[in-house]
Scaffold this motif. Structure first.
Motif, PDB file in Angstrom:
ATOM      1  N   ALA A 260       0.795  -1.322  -0.102  1.00 31.08           N
ATOM      2  CA  ALA A 260       0.333  -0.017  -0.003  1.00 31.08           C
ATOM      3  C   ALA A 260       0.681   1.299  -0.076  1.00 31.08           C
ATOM      4  CB  ALA A 260      -0.970   0.025   1.279  1.00 31.08           C
ATOM      5  N   ALA A 261       2.026   1.155   0.660  1.00 32.73           N
ATOM      6  CA  ALA A 261       2.946   2.524   0.641  1.00 32.73           C
ATOM      7  C   ALA A 261       3.402   2.441  -0.405  1.00 32.73           C
ATOM      8  CB  ALA A 261       3.966   2.056   1.743  1.00 32.73           C
ATOM      9  N   ALA A 262       3.892   1.527  -1.130  1.00 33.05           N
ATOM     10  CA  ALA A 262       4.472   1.596  -2.383  1.00 33.05           C
ATOM     11  C   ALA A 262       3.366   2.196  -3.597  1.00 33.05           C
ATOM     12  CB  ALA A 262       5.036   0.207  -3.051  1.00 33.05           C
ATOM     13  N   GLU A 263       2.159   1.668  -3.623  1.00 34.49           N
ATOM     14  CA  GLU A 263       1.320   2.362  -4.467  1.00 34.49           C
ATOM     15  C   GLU A 263       0.872   3.685  -4.108  1.00 34.49           C
ATOM     16  OE1 GLU A 263      -2.178  -0.278  -4.805  1.00 34.49           O
ATOM     17  OE2 GLU A 263      -1.049  -1.888  -5.777  1.00 34.49           O
ATOM     18  N   ALA A 264       0.744   3.957  -2.884  1.00 31.62           N
ATOM     19  CA  ALA A 264       0.609   5.358  -2.354  1.00 31.62           C
ATOM     20  C   ALA A 264       1.538   6.403  -3.116  1.00 31.62           C
ATOM     21  CB  ALA A 264       0.377   5.619  -0.978  1.00 31.62           C
ATOM     22  N   ARG A 265       3.162   5.943  -3.027  1.00 33.55           N
ATOM     23  CA  ARG A 265       3.868   6.606  -3.449  1.00 33.55           C
ATOM     24  C   ARG A 265       4.182   6.726  -4.925  1.00 33.55           C
ATOM     25  NH1 ARG A 265       9.448   7.465  -1.388  1.00 33.55           N
ATOM     26  NH2 ARG A 265      10.371   8.796  -2.719  1.00 33.55           N
ATOM     27  N   PRO A 269       0.409  -0.127  -9.417  1.00 31.56           N
ATOM     28  CA  PRO A 269      -0.229  -1.337  -9.131  1.00 31.56           C
ATOM     29  C   PRO A 269       0.942  -2.106  -8.632  1.00 31.56           C
ATOM     30  CG  PRO A 269      -0.481  -1.334 -11.268  1.00 31.56           C
ATOM     31  CD  PRO A 269      -0.254   0.081 -11.121  1.00 31.56           C
ATOM     32  N   VAL A 270       1.112  -2.502  -7.550  1.00 31.23           N
ATOM     33  CA  VAL A 270       1.899  -3.857  -7.171  1.00 31.23           C
ATOM     34  C   VAL A 270       1.660  -5.021  -7.025  1.00 31.23           C
ATOM     35  CG1 VAL A 270       3.614  -4.373  -5.034  1.00 31.23           C
ATOM     36  CG2 VAL A 270       3.015  -2.164  -5.306  1.00 31.23           C
ATOM     37  N   ARG A 286      -2.639  -8.898  -6.836  1.00 29.80           N
ATOM     38  CA  ARG A 286      -2.229  -7.453  -6.569  1.00 29.80           C
ATOM     39  C   ARG A 286      -2.273  -7.574  -5.169  1.00 29.80           C
ATOM     40  NH1 ARG A 286      -5.031  -2.058  -9.065  1.00 29.80           N
ATOM     41  NH2 ARG A 286      -3.658  -0.626  -7.398  1.00 29.80           N
ATOM     42  N   THR A 287      -1.312  -7.353  -4.466  1.00 33.24           N
ATOM     43  CA  THR A 287      -1.336  -7.429  -2.930  1.00 33.24           C
ATOM     44  C   THR A 287      -2.515  -6.679  -2.269  1.00 33.24           C
ATOM     45  OG1 THR A 287       1.109  -7.697  -3.148  1.00 33.24           O
ATOM     46  CG2 THR A 287       0.423  -7.406  -0.985  1.00 33.24           C
ATOM     47  N   THR A 288      -2.674  -5.487  -2.623  1.00 37.77           N
ATOM     48  CA  THR A 288      -3.635  -4.663  -2.058  1.00 37.77           C
ATOM     49  C   THR A 288      -5.116  -5.117  -2.046  1.00 37.77           C
ATOM     50  OG1 THR A 288      -3.594  -3.104  -3.843  1.00 37.77           O
ATOM     51  CG2 THR A 288      -2.081  -2.875  -1.751  1.00 37.77           C
ATOM     52  N   GLU A 289      -5.208  -6.178  -2.878  1.00 39.44           N
ATOM     53  CA  GLU A 289      -6.619  -6.533  -3.222  1.00 39.44           C
ATOM     54  C   GLU A 289      -7.133  -7.720  -2.707  1.00 39.44           C
ATOM     55  OE1 GLU A 289      -6.928  -6.830  -7.764  1.00 39.44           O
ATOM     56  OE2 GLU A 289      -7.302  -4.483  -7.853  1.00 39.44           O
TER      57      GLU A 289
END
Length: 447
Positions: A260-265, A269-270, A286-289
């Motif tokens: 989530a931090a990587a996607e926000a920065r 999509p990670v 997709r890790t955040t999903e």
């Protein structure tokens, strides 16, 4: 016997690679591979230790078109080289820098290749059943264990990953922090370019500034192929990053918080890749999903009790997996940690992976890993240890924070503060390295 092209998804004048001096087209690459193949001494095996990703790729292709198998050990220790020499007496080592090959015959990658790309008329084809590569894992005995990969399965692997990530519809330029010899780097930076229509950057950036510079040097859309460790370090550096369009992670579980931090920065999509050297890549998410994984096209999982086996698609044969897996509908599944990670203390069970997530989430912890020493059962009592990089925390602060996250019975005894964990080039923590560190610190404390 069917044959498959060396490259699919790209034409002769499309860009395959980006070097510091500029782009290299497919026809340049094929001409370089043909020129290098003519310089190789007679033999059937090629140990390719080139650091530069383009030179590794040229070496692999040169070996393939000249009938050689590429040997790709996870370790390049003296013991590994001796084992390779014993098993492949005619092996030659292709390198591009300082590397002690011991008594192996060696060919240094030429500074200049006598190549004429304008004479390249077609992309060569390779028999699908030809043994193209042997990837090695360390194995439980410490000796390198070979895993044979045929050309047809490698092609299918590259195509399946491209489809699973949607790169077949939107080709990216790949910048990878992992070596091409490692199975993840091999599949996601090399095969994905050869058979996913992508191009790759030749370097292997490690430090945050180098990663940012490597990304900035190639055209968009760009995909960063990396590991949780490298990604965490990159974000923690706080440097300006060029636009990133997608991030891919593997070699260790990626925490949802870091994703989530990587996607926000970055706004990218990670995605994660699940697989092993033995099986090849098997699934993505997709890790955040959410926690579930989606199988790659063609791959199948069979289950018998606690044992899950991968087969079909690009998997060579049937491969028993080391993880505890819960199958879900629609070709999805959940991972519940590795069989070897299970910890049972006084009748309570958990996994080292879960504990690692909890300690890594403590504010102030830069890096950390739980560890079950070989002498854990001394006196009949299992004692977990943990290695922690946390320069702003005291031991009491760490344990107080952990006590709020995990059962007290799993608190580390001892918690060993270190400057850095002994991660290898792919960000993994070999158990042998942790055991050596544990023994060194315990021995030091005892004297």
């Amino acid at each position: 016997m069917s044959a498959l092209p060396l490259i699919t998804g790209l034409g002769l004048d499309d860009v395959l690679a980006w070097l510091p001096e500029g782009p290299r087209r497919v026809r340049d690459f094929l001409a370089d591979a043909d020129a290098l193949a003519r310089r190789l001494p007679p033999g059937t095996a090629l140990l390719n230790v080139c650091h530069d990703r383009y030179r590794f790729a040229v070496g692999f292709a040169a070996g393939l078109v000249s009938g050689r198998v590429s040997l790709q050990p996870a370790s390049q220790s003296a013991e590994t080289l001796a084992r390779i020499r014993a098993d492949f007496p005619d092996v030659v080592c292709l390198g591009d820098g300082a590397f002690d090959t011991l008594d192996l015959p060696r060919l240094d990658f030429p500074d200049v290749l006598d190549a004429d790309p304008e004479h390249v008329a077609a992309i060569p084809t390779i028999p699908a059943d030809r043994l193209a590569a042997i990837l090695f894992t360390s194995g439980s005995t410490g000796l390198p264990q070979p895993h044979r990969k045929t050309w047809g399965r490698l092609v299918a692997n590259g195509r399946a990953e491209a489809v699973a990530l949607g790169l077949d519809r939107s080709a990216h330029t790949l910048v990878a922090t992992v070596p091409a010899q490692h199975s993840y780097g091999f599949e996601s930076s090399f095969l994905l370019a050869l058979h996913g229509g992508c191009a790759f950057a030749s370097g292997k950036p490690f430090y945050p500034q180098d990663i940012a510079a490597a990304l900035d040097a190639v055209p968009r859309p760009r995909m960063l192929v990396t590991t949780p460790f490298h990604l965490s370090t990159l974000l923690a550096a706080g440097i300006a990053l060029p636009p990133i369009d997608r991030i891919l992670s593997a070699t260790a579980p990626l925490s949802p918080a870091l994703a989530a931090a990587a996607e926000a920065r970055t706004g990218a999509p990670v995605h994660e890749i699940y697989g092993s050297t033995e099986s090849g890549q098997l699934a993505t998410r997709r890790t955040t999903e959410g926690a579930s994984w989606a199988l790659m096209p063609g791959v199948r999982l069979d289950q018998d009790g606690d044992i899950t086996t991968a087969c079909d698609g690009h998997v060579e044969g049937r491969v028993a997996l080391s993880d505890r897996i819960e199958l879900l509908p629609e070709r999805r599944f959940l991972l519940h940690g590795r069989h070897a990670d299970l910890v049972n203390i006084a009748g309570k069970r958990t996994s080292l992976a879960y504990l690692d997530h909890q300690i890594a989430a403590v504010p102030g912890v830069v890096d950390a890993a739980f560890f079950l020493p070989d002498d854990d059962a001394a006196g009949g009592v299992t004692r977990l240890a943990a290695f922690v990089v946390a320069p702003t925390l005291t031991r009491r602060q760490l344990l107080d924070a952990l006590r709020r996250r995990i059962d007290a019975i799993f608190l580390p005894r001892p918690a060993i503060f270190v400057d850095a964990l002994p991660r290898n080039s792919t960000g993994k923590l070999p158990r042998s390295a942790l055991q050596a560190l544990y023994e060194a610190r315990i021995h030091h404390a005892a004297h």
